[in-house]
Design a protein around this motif. Structure first.
Motif, mmCIF file in Angstrom:
data_model
loop_
_atom_site.group_PDB
_atom_site.id
_atom_site.type_symbol
_atom_site.label_atom_id
_atom_site.label_comp_id
_atom_site.label_asym_id
_atom_site.label_seq_id
_atom_site.Cartn_x
_atom_site.Cartn_y
_atom_site.Cartn_z
ATOM 1 N N ILE A 33 0.840 -1.205 0.000
ATOM 2 C CA ILE A 33 0.000 0.000 0.000
ATOM 3 C C ILE A 33 0.870 1.247 0.000
ATOM 4 O O ILE A 33 0.650 2.179 -0.784
ATOM 5 N N VAL A 34 1.876 1.280 0.868
ATOM 6 C CA VAL A 34 2.753 2.450 0.979
ATOM 7 C C VAL A 34 3.555 2.654 -0.301
ATOM 8 O O VAL A 34 3.651 3.784 -0.807
ATOM 9 N N LEU A 35 4.138 1.598 -0.846
ATOM 10 C CA LEU A 35 4.948 1.729 -2.057
ATOM 11 C C LEU A 35 4.116 2.222 -3.241
ATOM 12 O O LEU A 35 4.582 3.056 -4.026
ATOM 13 N N LEU A 36 2.897 1.726 -3.377
ATOM 14 C CA LEU A 36 2.044 2.190 -4.469
ATOM 15 C C LEU A 36 1.604 3.639 -4.267
ATOM 16 O O LEU A 36 1.507 4.403 -5.228
ATOM 17 N N LEU A 37 1.354 4.012 -3.014
ATOM 18 C CA LEU A 37 0.995 5.409 -2.725
ATOM 19 C C LEU A 37 2.142 6.360 -3.034
ATOM 20 O O LEU A 37 1.927 7.475 -3.504
ATOM 21 N N LEU A 38 3.360 5.919 -2.761
ATOM 22 C CA LEU A 38 4.537 6.766 -2.983
ATOM 23 C C LEU A 38 5.064 6.669 -4.411
ATOM 24 O O LEU A 38 6.092 7.265 -4.725
ATOM 25 N N ASN A 39 4.365 5.902 -5.259
ATOM 26 C CA ASN A 39 4.752 5.752 -6.657
ATOM 27 C C ASN A 39 6.193 5.231 -6.767
ATOM 28 O O ASN A 39 7.015 5.757 -7.519
ATOM 29 N N ALA A 40 6.478 4.185 -5.993
ATOM 30 C CA ALA A 40 7.822 3.591 -5.996
ATOM 31 C C ALA A 40 8.128 3.001 -7.369
ATOM 32 O O ALA A 40 7.243 2.514 -8.068
ATOM 33 N N ARG A 41 9.391 3.041 -7.733
ATOM 34 C CA ARG A 41 9.841 2.557 -9.041
ATOM 35 C C ARG A 41 9.831 1.032 -9.047
ATOM 36 O O ARG A 41 10.580 0.379 -8.322
ATOM 37 N N SER A 48 9.937 -4.527 -6.545
ATOM 38 C CA SER A 48 9.335 -5.570 -7.381
ATOM 39 C C SER A 48 9.045 -6.825 -6.564
ATOM 40 O O SER A 48 7.970 -7.431 -6.693
ATOM 41 N N PHE A 49 9.980 -7.211 -5.710
ATOM 42 C CA PHE A 49 9.790 -8.389 -4.860
ATOM 43 C C PHE A 49 8.585 -8.204 -3.939
ATOM 44 O O PHE A 49 7.742 -9.094 -3.821
ATOM 45 N N ILE A 50 8.503 -7.050 -3.288
ATOM 46 C CA ILE A 50 7.399 -6.789 -2.353
ATOM 47 C C ILE A 50 6.057 -6.783 -3.086
ATOM 48 O O ILE A 50 5.089 -7.393 -2.638
ATOM 49 N N LEU A 51 6.004 -6.117 -4.238
ATOM 50 C CA LEU A 51 4.748 -6.040 -4.991
ATOM 51 C C LEU A 51 4.330 -7.417 -5.515
ATOM 52 O O LEU A 51 3.151 -7.781 -5.448
ATOM 53 N N LYS A 71 -6.378 6.045 -8.711
ATOM 54 C CA LYS A 71 -5.129 6.609 -9.213
ATOM 55 C C LYS A 71 -5.205 8.125 -9.236
ATOM 56 O O LYS A 71 -6.222 8.693 -9.600
ATOM 57 N N ALA A 72 -4.104 8.750 -8.833
ATOM 58 C CA ALA A 72 -3.959 10.201 -8.909
ATOM 59 C C ALA A 72 -2.509 10.474 -9.261
ATOM 60 O O ALA A 72 -1.610 10.203 -8.469
ATOM 61 N N PHE A 77 -3.866 4.157 -4.892
ATOM 62 C CA PHE A 77 -4.401 3.688 -3.616
ATOM 63 C C PHE A 77 -5.085 2.359 -3.893
ATOM 64 O O PHE A 77 -6.130 2.301 -4.526
ATOM 65 N N ASP A 78 -4.474 1.282 -3.458
ATOM 66 C CA ASP A 78 -4.922 -0.073 -3.759
ATOM 67 C C ASP A 78 -6.014 -0.491 -2.769
ATOM 68 O O ASP A 78 -5.733 -0.954 -1.667
#
Length: 108
Positions: A33-41, A48-51, A71-72, A77-78
């Motif tokens: 949730i946090v990585l997607l919110l922060l638009n992690a690469r 990639s492993f976490i996702l 999406k914004a 926000f998943d």
């Protein structure tokens, strides 16, 4: 070794194992949730492993709502991940309650 006990784990140990396993699942979902919110690469190996790993636990909850994510800009926000977090936590509570129900009290 006491008679009648066998090699069975006491309920406290079983409960701790359940908490550990579900804790790992919950941490992976929260990190997702946090990585997607922060638009992690997603090209980063750790991201990639976490996702990818958390997707295993989130996928049963995809499609429960009309919208799986919001999406914004680049942030996502998943919602399915939030539902997964709630679902896995409820399942953990049910399993811990079941372990507690079958707990034997020491006889005097």
């Amino acid at each position: 070794m006491r008679e009648g006990r066998g090699d069975r784990q006491p309920p406290i140990v079983r409960g701790r194992i359940v908490i550990l396993i579900f804790g790992i699942i919950q941490v992976m979902i929260i990190l997702r949730i946090v990585l997607l919110l922060l638009n992690a690469r997603e090209g980063n190996d750790l991201v990639s492993f976490i996702l990818n790993t958390s997707q295993v636990f989130v996928s049963p909850f995809n499609g429960m709502l009309n919208v799986d994510n919001l999406k914004a800009g680049g942030s996502v926000f998943d919602l399915a991940a939030v539902l997964a977090l709630i679902g896995w936590t409820v399942l953990e509570a049910i399993i811990l309650a079941a372990v507690g129900i079958f707990k034997r009290e020491p006889s005097v």
